[in-house]
Motif scaffolding. Structure first.
Motif, short mmCIF file in Angstrom:
data_model
loop_
_atom_site.label_atom_id
_atom_site.label_comp_id
_atom_site.label_asym_id
_atom_site.label_seq_id
_atom_site.Cartn_x
_atom_site.Cartn_y
_atom_site.Cartn_z
N VAL A 50 0.86 -1.17 0.00
CA VAL A 50 0.00 0.00 0.00
C VAL A 50 0.90 1.22 0.00
CG1 VAL A 50 -1.77 1.27 1.26
CG2 VAL A 50 -1.81 -1.22 1.24
N LYS A 51 0.66 2.14 -0.96
CA LYS A 51 1.46 3.35 -1.07
C LYS A 51 0.61 4.56 -0.77
CE LYS A 51 4.75 1.44 -4.31
NZ LYS A 51 5.47 1.65 -5.55
N ASP A 52 1.24 5.61 -0.20
CA ASP A 52 0.52 6.83 0.12
C ASP A 52 0.41 7.72 -1.12
OD1 ASP A 52 3.04 7.93 -0.17
OD2 ASP A 52 3.21 8.65 1.88
N ALA A 53 -0.05 8.95 -0.93
CA ALA A 53 -0.30 9.86 -2.05
C ALA A 53 0.96 10.23 -2.81
CB ALA A 53 -0.98 11.12 -1.54
N VAL A 54 2.13 10.17 -2.17
CA VAL A 54 3.37 10.54 -2.84
C VAL A 54 4.24 9.35 -3.20
CG1 VAL A 54 3.43 12.89 -1.92
CG2 VAL A 54 4.47 11.04 -0.63
N GLY A 55 3.74 8.12 -2.96
CA GLY A 55 4.46 6.93 -3.38
C GLY A 55 5.26 6.22 -2.30
N ASN A 56 5.20 6.68 -1.05
CA ASN A 56 5.90 5.99 0.03
C ASN A 56 5.12 4.73 0.42
OD1 ASN A 56 7.82 8.08 0.24
ND2 ASN A 56 6.43 9.24 1.54
N VAL A 57 5.83 3.65 0.74
CA VAL A 57 5.20 2.41 1.15
C VAL A 57 4.75 2.53 2.60
CG1 VAL A 57 5.54 -0.06 1.48
CG2 VAL A 57 6.58 1.08 -0.48
N LEU A 58 3.50 2.17 2.86
CA LEU A 58 2.95 2.23 4.21
C LEU A 58 2.97 0.86 4.87
CD1 LEU A 58 -0.18 4.47 3.52
CD2 LEU A 58 1.98 5.17 4.55
N CYS A 59 3.13 0.85 6.20
CA CYS A 59 3.13 -0.39 6.99
C CYS A 59 2.21 -0.21 8.18
CB CYS A 59 4.53 -0.69 7.49
SG CYS A 59 5.75 -0.91 6.20
N ASP A 60 1.81 -1.31 8.80
CA ASP A 60 1.02 -1.24 10.03
C ASP A 60 1.81 -0.49 11.09
OD1 ASP A 60 -1.11 -2.63 9.00
OD2 ASP A 60 -0.51 -4.55 9.85
N GLY A 61 1.13 0.39 11.82
CA GLY A 61 1.76 1.13 12.91
C GLY A 61 2.37 2.45 12.49
N ASP A 62 2.38 2.77 11.21
CA ASP A 62 2.95 4.04 10.74
C ASP A 62 2.07 5.21 11.18
OD1 ASP A 62 5.13 2.99 9.46
OD2 ASP A 62 4.26 3.05 7.46
N SER A 63 2.66 6.39 11.16
CA SER A 63 1.92 7.63 11.36
C SER A 63 1.81 8.32 10.01
CB SER A 63 2.64 8.54 12.34
OG SER A 63 2.64 7.97 13.62
N VAL A 64 0.63 8.86 9.72
CA VAL A 64 0.40 9.53 8.45
C VAL A 64 -0.24 10.89 8.70
CG1 VAL A 64 0.17 7.41 7.11
CG2 VAL A 64 -1.85 8.41 8.15
N ILE A 79 -12.45 16.53 8.40
CA ILE A 79 -11.07 16.36 8.82
C ILE A 79 -10.23 17.34 8.01
CG2 ILE A 79 -9.14 14.76 8.95
CD1 ILE A 79 -11.24 12.52 9.10
N LYS A 80 -9.50 18.17 8.69
CA LYS A 80 -8.70 19.20 8.01
C LYS A 80 -7.42 18.60 7.45
CE LYS A 80 -10.37 22.87 10.98
NZ LYS A 80 -10.02 23.87 11.99
N ALA A 81 -6.93 19.21 6.38
CA ALA A 81 -5.64 18.81 5.83
C ALA A 81 -4.58 19.11 6.87
CB ALA A 81 -5.36 19.58 4.54
N GLY A 82 -3.64 18.20 7.04
CA GLY A 82 -2.59 18.38 8.03
C GLY A 82 -2.85 17.62 9.32
N THR A 83 -4.02 16.99 9.46
CA THR A 83 -4.33 16.22 10.65
C THR A 83 -3.43 15.00 10.70
OG1 THR A 83 -6.63 16.93 10.57
CG2 THR A 83 -6.15 14.99 11.89
N LYS A 84 -2.79 14.76 11.84
CA LYS A 84 -1.89 13.63 11.99
C LYS A 84 -2.65 12.43 12.56
CE LYS A 84 2.74 12.45 13.33
NZ LYS A 84 4.02 12.92 13.73
N VAL A 85 -2.43 11.27 11.97
CA VAL A 85 -3.07 10.04 12.40
C VAL A 85 -1.97 9.06 12.77
CG1 VAL A 85 -4.63 8.18 11.72
CG2 VAL A 85 -4.95 10.47 10.78
N ARG A 86 -2.04 8.54 13.99
CA ARG A 86 -1.00 7.61 14.46
C ARG A 86 -1.50 6.18 14.47
NH1 ARG A 86 -0.46 10.69 19.57
NH2 ARG A 86 -0.34 12.74 18.68
N ASN A 87 -0.57 5.26 14.36
CA ASN A 87 -0.82 3.83 14.52
C ASN A 87 -1.91 3.31 13.57
OD1 ASN A 87 -0.37 1.33 15.58
ND2 ASN A 87 -1.68 1.62 17.35
N ILE A 88 -1.66 3.40 12.27
CA ILE A 88 -2.62 2.93 11.28
C ILE A 88 -2.53 1.41 11.14
CG2 ILE A 88 -2.59 5.10 10.01
CD1 ILE A 88 -0.88 3.61 7.88
N ARG A 89 -3.60 0.81 10.64
CA ARG A 89 -3.63 -0.61 10.30
C ARG A 89 -4.05 -0.72 8.85
NH1 ARG A 89 -6.55 -0.61 15.19
NH2 ARG A 89 -8.36 -0.51 13.84
N LEU A 90 -3.34 -1.53 8.07
CA LEU A 90 -3.67 -1.73 6.66
C LEU A 90 -4.67 -2.87 6.56
CD1 LEU A 90 -0.13 -1.39 5.12
CD2 LEU A 90 -1.86 0.37 5.42
#
Length: 119
Positions: A50-64, A79-90
């Motif tokens: 799974v890649k983010d909007a700019v092409g970085n590979v995402l993993c479980d537990g990442d912050s976006v 949700i406003k642009a710039g909001t930080k989300v921690r500990n994601i799950r794919l």
């Protein structure tokens, strides 16, 4: 006809042909997008990438960080642009939503990887 067309993934027929953006097997009638079978979202290890909007590979537990303002159904503010989300799950979500997360002030929700970037 081109000799480098892939065989049918369903019946392995070698008589496939292109029809617009699809590949078609005349023997079993199966239609597929060639990018799914050749490129797809599967890495060398066989796991989904799974890649983010700019092409970085995402993993479980990442912050976006959310890169685009999002409307939330049932909420007066989104949700406003710039909001930080921690500990994601794919996840293999519905309708392209491949990130499961908890956003402070909104609760649990699913996001598309195309609207976030790795923090």
């Amino acid at each position: 006809m081109s000799d480098n067309l892939p065989p049918c993934p369903k019946c392995s027929s070698e008589y496939t042909y292109e029809m617009n953006a699809l590949m078609v097997c005349p023997e079993c009638g199966h239609e597929w997008v060639p990018a799914e079978s050749t490129e797809g979202d599967v890495g060398a290890t066989g796991e989904r990438v799974v890649k983010d909007a700019v092409g970085n590979v995402l993993c479980d537990g990442d912050s976006v960080t959310v890169v685009k303002a999002l409307k939330v159904k049932g909420s007066p503010s989104g949700i406003k642009a710039g909001t930080k989300v921690r500990n994601i799950r794919l996840i293999d979500g519905v309708d392209g939503h491949d990130i499961d997360c908890r956003i402070e002030g909104f609760g649990a929700m699913q996001l598309k990887s195309s609207v976030v970037k790795k923090a």
